[in-house]
Write a protein that holds these residues in place. Structure first.
Motif, PDB file in Angstrom:
ATOM      1  N   LEU A 298      -5.549   2.656   1.763  1.00 23.40           N
ATOM      2  CA  LEU A 298      -5.292   1.248   1.450  1.00 23.40           C
ATOM      3  C   LEU A 298      -4.601   0.522   2.599  1.00 23.40           C
ATOM      4  O   LEU A 298      -3.734   1.069   3.265  1.00 23.40           O
ATOM      5  CB  LEU A 298      -4.407   1.136   0.207  1.00 23.40           C
TER       6      LEU A 298
ATOM      7  N   SER B 296      -5.797   6.008  -2.206  1.00 26.54           N
ATOM      8  CA  SER B 296      -4.491   5.378  -1.963  1.00 26.54           C
ATOM      9  C   SER B 296      -4.048   5.549  -0.512  1.00 26.54           C
ATOM     10  O   SER B 296      -3.353   4.687   0.030  1.00 26.54           O
ATOM     11  CB  SER B 296      -3.432   5.928  -2.914  1.00 26.54           C
ATOM     12  N   ASN B 297      -4.448   6.631   0.130  1.00 29.78           N
ATOM     13  CA  ASN B 297      -4.095   6.834   1.546  1.00 29.78           C
ATOM     14  C   ASN B 297      -4.803   5.833   2.458  1.00 29.78           C
ATOM     15  O   ASN B 297      -4.291   5.502   3.513  1.00 29.78           O
ATOM     16  CB  ASN B 297      -4.431   8.258   2.000  1.00 29.78           C
TER      17      ASN B 297
ATOM     18  N   VAL C 119      -5.416  -4.638  -0.414  1.00 30.27           N
ATOM     19  CA  VAL C 119      -4.626  -4.881  -1.620  1.00 30.27           C
ATOM     20  C   VAL C 119      -4.642  -6.373  -1.961  1.00 30.27           C
ATOM     21  O   VAL C 119      -4.787  -6.746  -3.124  1.00 30.27           O
ATOM     22  CB  VAL C 119      -3.188  -4.342  -1.452  1.00 30.27           C
TER      23      VAL C 119
ATOM     24  N   LEU D 206      -8.237  10.058  -6.049  1.00 34.55           N
ATOM     25  CA  LEU D 206      -7.214   9.009  -6.130  1.00 34.55           C
ATOM     26  C   LEU D 206      -6.301   9.032  -4.908  1.00 34.55           C
ATOM     27  O   LEU D 206      -5.948   7.984  -4.359  1.00 34.55           O
ATOM     28  CB  LEU D 206      -6.375   9.185  -7.400  1.00 34.55           C
ATOM     29  N   LEU D 207      -5.926  10.222  -4.490  1.00 33.91           N
ATOM     30  CA  LEU D 207      -5.044  10.359  -3.321  1.00 33.91           C
ATOM     31  C   LEU D 207      -5.736   9.854  -2.053  1.00 33.91           C
ATOM     32  O   LEU D 207      -5.121   9.158  -1.239  1.00 33.91           O
ATOM     33  CB  LEU D 207      -4.619  11.819  -3.159  1.00 33.91           C
TER      34      LEU D 207
ATOM     35  N   VAL E 189       0.805   7.041  -6.631  1.00 28.92           N
ATOM     36  CA  VAL E 189      -0.340   7.940  -6.832  1.00 28.92           C
ATOM     37  C   VAL E 189       0.040   9.383  -6.473  1.00 28.92           C
ATOM     38  O   VAL E 189      -0.331  10.320  -7.182  1.00 28.92           O
ATOM     39  CB  VAL E 189      -1.576   7.465  -6.023  1.00 28.92           C
ATOM     40  N   THR E 190       0.792   9.558  -5.411  1.00 28.68           N
ATOM     41  CA  THR E 190       1.251  10.900  -5.020  1.00 28.68           C
ATOM     42  C   THR E 190       2.103  11.501  -6.130  1.00 28.68           C
ATOM     43  O   THR E 190       1.932  12.677  -6.492  1.00 28.68           O
ATOM     44  CB  THR E 190       2.045  10.840  -3.700  1.00 28.68           C
TER      45      THR E 190
ATOM     46  N   PRO F  70       0.817  -1.219   0.000  1.00 34.46           N
ATOM     47  CA  PRO F  70       0.000   0.000   0.000  1.00 34.46           C
ATOM     48  C   PRO F  70       0.853   1.273   0.000  1.00 34.46           C
ATOM     49  O   PRO F  70       0.492   2.263  -0.634  1.00 34.46           O
ATOM     50  CB  PRO F  70      -0.819  -0.111   1.288  1.00 34.46           C
ATOM     51  N   THR F  71       1.990   1.233   0.652  1.00 33.85           N
ATOM     52  CA  THR F  71       2.880   2.402   0.681  1.00 33.85           C
ATOM     53  C   THR F  71       3.407   2.712  -0.719  1.00 33.85           C
ATOM     54  O   THR F  71       3.441   3.874  -1.137  1.00 33.85           O
ATOM     55  CB  THR F  71       4.065   2.160   1.648  1.00 33.85           C
TER      56      THR F  71
ATOM     57  N   ILE G  28       1.961   1.917  -3.559  1.00 33.00           N
ATOM     58  CA  ILE G  28       0.829   2.433  -4.339  1.00 33.00           C
ATOM     59  C   ILE G  28       0.595   3.899  -3.997  1.00 33.00           C
ATOM     60  O   ILE G  28       0.421   4.742  -4.885  1.00 33.00           O
ATOM     61  CB  ILE G  28      -0.445   1.602  -4.081  1.00 33.00           C
ATOM     62  N   ASN G  29       0.615   4.232  -2.713  1.00 34.96           N
ATOM     63  CA  ASN G  29       0.414   5.611  -2.287  1.00 34.96           C
ATOM     64  C   ASN G  29       1.500   6.517  -2.856  1.00 34.96           C
ATOM     65  O   ASN G  29       1.215   7.628  -3.318  1.00 34.96           O
ATOM     66  CB  ASN G  29       0.373   5.701  -0.759  1.00 34.96           C
TER      67      ASN G  29
END
Length: 169
Positions: free
Chosen positions: A74, A71-72, A79, A67-68, A47-48, A40-41, A43-44
């Motif tokens: 998750l 992703s935050n 996942v 989106l942000l 996305v960032t 998840p990190t 992915i975040n």
């Protein structure tokens, strides 16, 4: 091995629609495999990085902020669930599409049932929060289910010719 051979425009439409479903299934398989490899990190962070430029120009951009936020929130379990869902969904689509393109009679009702389950779920989602994309997807799935049903009934007589009936005097 017999391959599907389109004879008219609707047959060709069926073939193209089924191939599109198969390609979607391949994309889901790839997406599911990628999700197994990332955290998840990660992915975040991706996305960032992707949304950073857009948010610097417009801090209230609807898509970028959404989106942000997604992703935050998750988690590892979310996942893994998404990966399992995509992998299972992708495998089923690819197997059914391959069987349909080989005109395997058993695959027609399975594809129809598979599509009907997702159409029911999509209608539920539309009732909660309608979106143009989901409505279009539902219409497409219903059209593919109809085309599959049509092809199934066209294929049945050819693969299983009726037995002659004996009439006793």
């Amino acid at each position: 091995m017999t391959w599907f051979k389109p004879r008219d425009l609707l047959d060709r439409t069926f073939e193209v629609s089924i191939i599109a479903k198969g390609l979607d299934g391949l994309a889901e398989l790839i997406g599911g495999l990628l999700l197994l490899l990332v955290t998840p990190t990660t992915i975040n962070n991706v996305v960032t990085a992707i949304t950073q430029h857009e948010l610097s120009e417009d801090p209230h951009d609807l898509i970028a902020t959404h989106l942000l936020q997604l992703s935050n929130g998750l988690t590892d379990s979310a996942v893994r669930f998404a990966a399992a869902y995509l992998l299972l969904h992708g495998i089923v689509k690819v197997v059914l599409v391959a069987a349909l393109l080989r005109t395997k009679l058993w695959a027609y009702p399975w594809m129809i049932a598979f599509l009907m389950v997702f159409i029911a779920y999509q209608l539920y989602r539309i009732a909660l929060t309608p979106t143009a994309w989901l409505i279009a997807l539902t219409i497409f799935d219903a059209f593919v289910a109809w085309l599959t049903w049509r092809e199934w009934f066209k294929q049945r007589p050819r693969q299983h010719p009726p037995r002659p009936v004996r009439v006793r005097p």
